[in-house]
Design a protein around this motif. Structure first.
Motif, PDB file in Angstrom:
ATOM      1  N   ARG A  37      -6.274 -11.463   3.254  1.00 34.22           N
ATOM      2  CA  ARG A  37      -7.704 -11.174   3.188  1.00 34.22           C
ATOM      3  C   ARG A  37      -8.385 -12.039   2.133  1.00 34.22           C
ATOM      4  O   ARG A  37      -9.469 -12.591   2.357  1.00 34.22           O
ATOM      5  N   GLY A  53      -1.193 -11.435   7.528  1.00 33.74           N
ATOM      6  CA  GLY A  53      -0.238 -11.633   6.441  1.00 33.74           C
ATOM      7  C   GLY A  53       1.158 -11.920   6.950  1.00 33.74           C
ATOM      8  O   GLY A  53       1.852 -12.799   6.439  1.00 33.74           O
ATOM      9  N   THR A  83       1.230 -11.070   1.809  1.00 31.57           N
ATOM     10  CA  THR A  83       0.796  -9.682   1.927  1.00 31.57           C
ATOM     11  C   THR A  83      -0.547  -9.612   2.654  1.00 31.57           C
ATOM     12  O   THR A  83      -1.282 -10.611   2.697  1.00 31.57           O
ATOM     13  N   PRO A  84      -0.869  -8.459   3.205  1.00 33.40           N
ATOM     14  CA  PRO A  84      -2.181  -8.301   3.851  1.00 33.40           C
ATOM     15  C   PRO A  84      -3.339  -8.584   2.894  1.00 33.40           C
ATOM     16  O   PRO A  84      -4.327  -9.208   3.271  1.00 33.40           O
ATOM     17  N   ASP A 131      -5.726  -7.697  12.470  1.00 35.17           N
ATOM     18  CA  ASP A 131      -5.770  -6.942  11.220  1.00 35.17           C
ATOM     19  C   ASP A 131      -5.025  -7.730  10.145  1.00 35.17           C
ATOM     20  O   ASP A 131      -4.252  -8.639  10.435  1.00 35.17           O
ATOM     21  N   TRP A 132      -5.291  -7.375   8.897  1.00 38.20           N
ATOM     22  CA  TRP A 132      -4.755  -8.159   7.780  1.00 38.20           C
ATOM     23  C   TRP A 132      -3.235  -8.054   7.688  1.00 38.20           C
ATOM     24  O   TRP A 132      -2.588  -8.969   7.193  1.00 38.20           O
ATOM     25  N   HIS A 133      -2.663  -6.977   8.191  1.00 42.28           N
ATOM     26  CA  HIS A 133      -1.197  -6.881   8.212  1.00 42.28           C
ATOM     27  C   HIS A 133      -0.614  -7.956   9.130  1.00 42.28           C
ATOM     28  O   HIS A 133       0.346  -8.636   8.772  1.00 42.28           O
TER      29      HIS A 133
END
Length: 58
Positions: free
Chosen positions: A34, A23, A29-30, A18-20
């Protein structure tokens, strides 16, 4: 922009992270992660398009 950073973001995202998590791994940051992945995909698609030739040009 560092191509390795862009590629890493894309690979992790494509791999299911996931982007979290992406990141956090990249120190951004997420949303930035992305966007890095999107830029990598856009840049590589553009390079591939330049390398393509039309079958009708043969």
């Amino acid at each position: 922009m560092d191509d390795d950073l862009l590629r890493a973001a894309w690979e992790m995202g494509a791999g299911g992270a996931d982007w979290h998590a992406v990141g956090q791994e990249l120190g951004c940051t997420p949303e930035a992660a992305r966007l890095l992945a999107q830029r990598y995909e856009r840049d590589t698609d553009a390079e591939a398009a330049k390398s393509q030739f039309s079958l009708f040009d043969l």
